[in-house]
Design a protein around this motif. Structure first.
Motif, PDB file in Angstrom:
ATOM      1  N   SER A   1       0.859  -1.177   0.000  1.00 57.80           N
ATOM      2  CA  SER A   1       0.000   0.000   0.000  1.00 57.80           C
ATOM      3  C   SER A   1       0.902   1.235   0.000  1.00 57.80           C
ATOM      4  CB  SER A   1      -0.898   0.001   1.232  1.00 57.80           C
ATOM      5  OG  SER A   1      -0.109   0.164   2.406  1.00 57.80           O
ATOM      6  N   MET A   2       0.306   2.403  -0.178  1.00 52.83           N
ATOM      7  CA  MET A   2       1.098   3.629  -0.090  1.00 52.83           C
ATOM      8  C   MET A   2       1.627   3.827   1.335  1.00 52.83           C
ATOM      9  SD  MET A   2       1.207   4.667  -3.188  1.00 52.83           S
ATOM     10  CE  MET A   2       1.046   2.944  -3.706  1.00 52.83           C
ATOM     11  N   SER A   3       0.893   3.347   2.325  1.00 48.60           N
ATOM     12  CA  SER A   3       1.377   3.388   3.705  1.00 48.60           C
ATOM     13  C   SER A   3       2.604   2.499   3.870  1.00 48.60           C
ATOM     14  CB  SER A   3       0.260   2.954   4.662  1.00 48.60           C
ATOM     15  OG  SER A   3       0.709   3.015   6.001  1.00 48.60           O
TER      16      SER A   3
ATOM     17  N   HIS B   1     -14.208  -1.307  -2.690  1.00 49.08           N
ATOM     18  CA  HIS B   1     -14.475  -2.136  -1.509  1.00 49.08           C
ATOM     19  C   HIS B   1     -13.250  -3.009  -1.240  1.00 49.08           C
ATOM     20  CE1 HIS B   1     -18.620  -0.854  -1.925  1.00 49.08           C
ATOM     21  NE2 HIS B   1     -18.541  -1.172  -3.199  1.00 49.08           N
ATOM     22  N   PRO B   2     -12.313  -2.537  -0.421  1.00 49.66           N
ATOM     23  CA  PRO B   2     -11.017  -3.204  -0.254  1.00 49.66           C
ATOM     24  C   PRO B   2     -11.085  -4.616   0.302  1.00 49.66           C
ATOM     25  CG  PRO B   2     -11.273  -1.384   1.293  1.00 49.66           C
ATOM     26  CD  PRO B   2     -12.407  -1.287   0.359  1.00 49.66           C
ATOM     27  N   ASN B   3     -12.209  -5.019   0.875  1.00 49.08           N
ATOM     28  CA  ASN B   3     -12.307  -6.380   1.402  1.00 49.08           C
ATOM     29  C   ASN B   3     -12.738  -7.402   0.363  1.00 49.08           C
ATOM     30  OD1 ASN B   3     -11.583  -5.585   4.033  1.00 49.08           O
ATOM     31  ND2 ASN B   3     -13.686  -4.933   4.455  1.00 49.08           N
TER      32      ASN B   3
ATOM     33  N   ARG C   1      -3.702 -11.152 -11.036  1.00 48.94           N
ATOM     34  CA  ARG C   1      -4.171 -11.137  -9.652  1.00 48.94           C
ATOM     35  C   ARG C   1      -3.401 -10.132  -8.797  1.00 48.94           C
ATOM     36  NH1 ARG C   1      -8.226 -11.323  -6.733  1.00 48.94           N
ATOM     37  NH2 ARG C   1      -8.942 -12.975  -8.143  1.00 48.94           N
ATOM     38  N   ASP C   2      -2.068 -10.074  -8.930  1.00 54.88           N
ATOM     39  CA  ASP C   2      -1.284  -9.166  -8.105  1.00 54.88           C
ATOM     40  C   ASP C   2      -1.625  -7.709  -8.395  1.00 54.88           C
ATOM     41  OD1 ASP C   2      -0.025 -11.203  -6.786  1.00 54.88           O
ATOM     42  OD2 ASP C   2       1.861 -11.061  -7.885  1.00 54.88           O
TER      43      ASP C   2
ATOM     44  N   VAL D   1      -4.368  -2.487  -6.932  1.00 58.35           N
ATOM     45  CA  VAL D   1      -5.323  -1.395  -7.140  1.00 58.35           C
ATOM     46  C   VAL D   1      -6.376  -1.389  -6.037  1.00 58.35           C
ATOM     47  CG1 VAL D   1      -7.028  -0.411  -8.714  1.00 58.35           C
ATOM     48  CG2 VAL D   1      -4.916  -1.404  -9.632  1.00 58.35           C
ATOM     49  N   ILE D   2      -6.881  -2.574  -5.673  1.00 58.25           N
ATOM     50  CA  ILE D   2      -7.835  -2.677  -4.561  1.00 58.25           C
ATOM     51  C   ILE D   2      -7.264  -2.012  -3.302  1.00 58.25           C
ATOM     52  CG2 ILE D   2      -8.650  -4.344  -2.838  1.00 58.25           C
ATOM     53  CD1 ILE D   2     -10.614  -4.464  -4.880  1.00 58.25           C
ATOM     54  N   LYS D   3      -5.995  -2.276  -3.043  1.00 61.00           N
ATOM     55  CA  LYS D   3      -5.339  -1.807  -1.821  1.00 61.00           C
ATOM     56  C   LYS D   3      -5.195  -0.277  -1.798  1.00 61.00           C
ATOM     57  CE  LYS D   3      -1.939  -4.532  -0.809  1.00 61.00           C
ATOM     58  NZ  LYS D   3      -2.313  -5.424   0.292  1.00 61.00           N
TER      59      LYS D   3
END
Length: 342
Positions: free
Chosen positions: A114-116, A212-214, A227-228, A233-235
């Motif tokens: 993630s960016m974090s 919806h990240p989940n 998949r990766d 993008v989801i994250k």
């Protein structure tokens, strides 16, 4: 007389060719690291070993940590960073740059970040560089392109860099993606009305899928994403840098090319100006006739480097640091070296 004129014209032509050859040969040195102290540094980010190169001039005044944009970038961006690095070195500014996770010598997988996560990695790199005896007592900060604009404000809010330089940073991941899509569609010949409809439909589709990240299941219509990449993008789809811009520590220089075709430079620079209003050590600059990476727009204004025709790739090599908008690299170097970035 005609023969003399012909000889003069030939001599003039040969002189021009010789001058051009000398210019190109001189610029080719921008892709080497000849007069610098070069060493390999390793640091730990989470449970991953990350490896990069520290390049220092003989007289070190400051050091920048290069924060990559999107994609599987090695430490030198397939040598594309070298003209920038050599320009910084000539100004007395050292550089630390590392292979993204899973690229080159670094472990892990950058698509899992993630960016974090990337901000935490940048802070680990900052701590490692500050341990180097040759860097002790010098100012050390961040310089990042594009996606780095979501990383640096987080890192500068959570840590204490001496300065930060953000080039071509977007404020909001979702809006940036749609701006990019809109320009691409217009370039393909769609009418403004068609672009508006397609962008709105794209917004709705992306919000449903990535908002919806989940939800980790890629639906139909996204089969082109592995998949990766889908999970990456989801994250990060809901990323917005606005909160972090308000809490950054140290001086900040934010720069955009006015002809950026990846990021809405006019809109995002205005957001930065509003959020930086009243804060000391903040500067926002829009460079005319410059691209997303601050290259000369009349020569290199593409959304992706992969779109460059082969002759443009050779031209970039021939120009070296002169491929950048005139005066831009010197301005950035001078800003970095000012006391407190002021």
């Amino acid at each position: 007389m005609r023969r003399k004129l012909g000889m003069l014209a030939l001599a003039g032509g040969l002189s021009m060719l010789l001058g051009l050859a000398v210019f190109v040969v001189q610029n080719l040195s921008d892709f080497e690291l000849n007069d610098a102290q070069v060493s390999t540094l390793k640091f730990r980010s989470g449970d991953v070993d990350v490896v990069g190169t520290l390049v220092l001039p003989m007289d070190v005044q400051s050091v920048v940590l290069l924060i990559h944009g999107d994609g599987p970038m090695d430490r030198f961006a397939s040598r594309g960073y070298l003209p920038l690095i050599n320009s910084l070195l000539d100004a007395g500014v050292g550089v630390f740059t590392w292979d993204k996770q899973g690229i080159g010598e670094s472990g892990g997988n950058w698509l899992n970040q993630s960016m974090s996560d990337r901000a935490a990695e940048a802070l680990a790199a900052l701590a490692r560089v500050r341990e180097e005896p040759r860097v002790a007592g010098r100012s050390v900060g961040f310089l990042g392109f594009s996606q780095g604009g979501w990383v640096i404000p987080r890192a500068a809010s959570e840590g204490d860099p001496d300065f930060s330089v953000i080039i071509g940073g977007a404020v909001n991941w979702r809006r940036q993606g749609m701006y990019y899509t809109g320009l691409r569609l217009a370039g393909e010949g769609r009418t403004p009305a068609e672009v508006e409809v397609e962008v709105r439909e794209e917004y709705e589709k992306n919000d449903k899928v990535f908002g919806h990240p989940n939800d980790q299941n890629a639906p139909d219509g996204f089969a082109e994403m592995d998949r990766d990449r889908f999970n990456f993008v989801i994250k990060n789809y809901n990323e917005d840098v606005t909160p972090a811009l308000k809490t950054m520590k140290g001086p900040v220089l934010a720069v955009w090319g006015a002809q950026d075709v990846n990021v809405n430079a006019a809109e995002d620079s205005n957001v930065y100006k509003a959020l930086f209003s009243g804060a000391s050590g903040r500067q926002v600059v829009l460079v005319p006739n410059a691209t997303h990476s601050l290259l000369r727009a009349e020569l290199f204004n593409y959304q992706l480097v992969s779109q460059w025709p082969i002759w443009k790739q050779y031209l970039f090599v021939a120009l070296g640091r002169h491929a950048y908008a005139p005066g831009t690299l010197a301005f950035i170097s001078d800003w970095i070296k000012r006391p407190a970035g002021l």
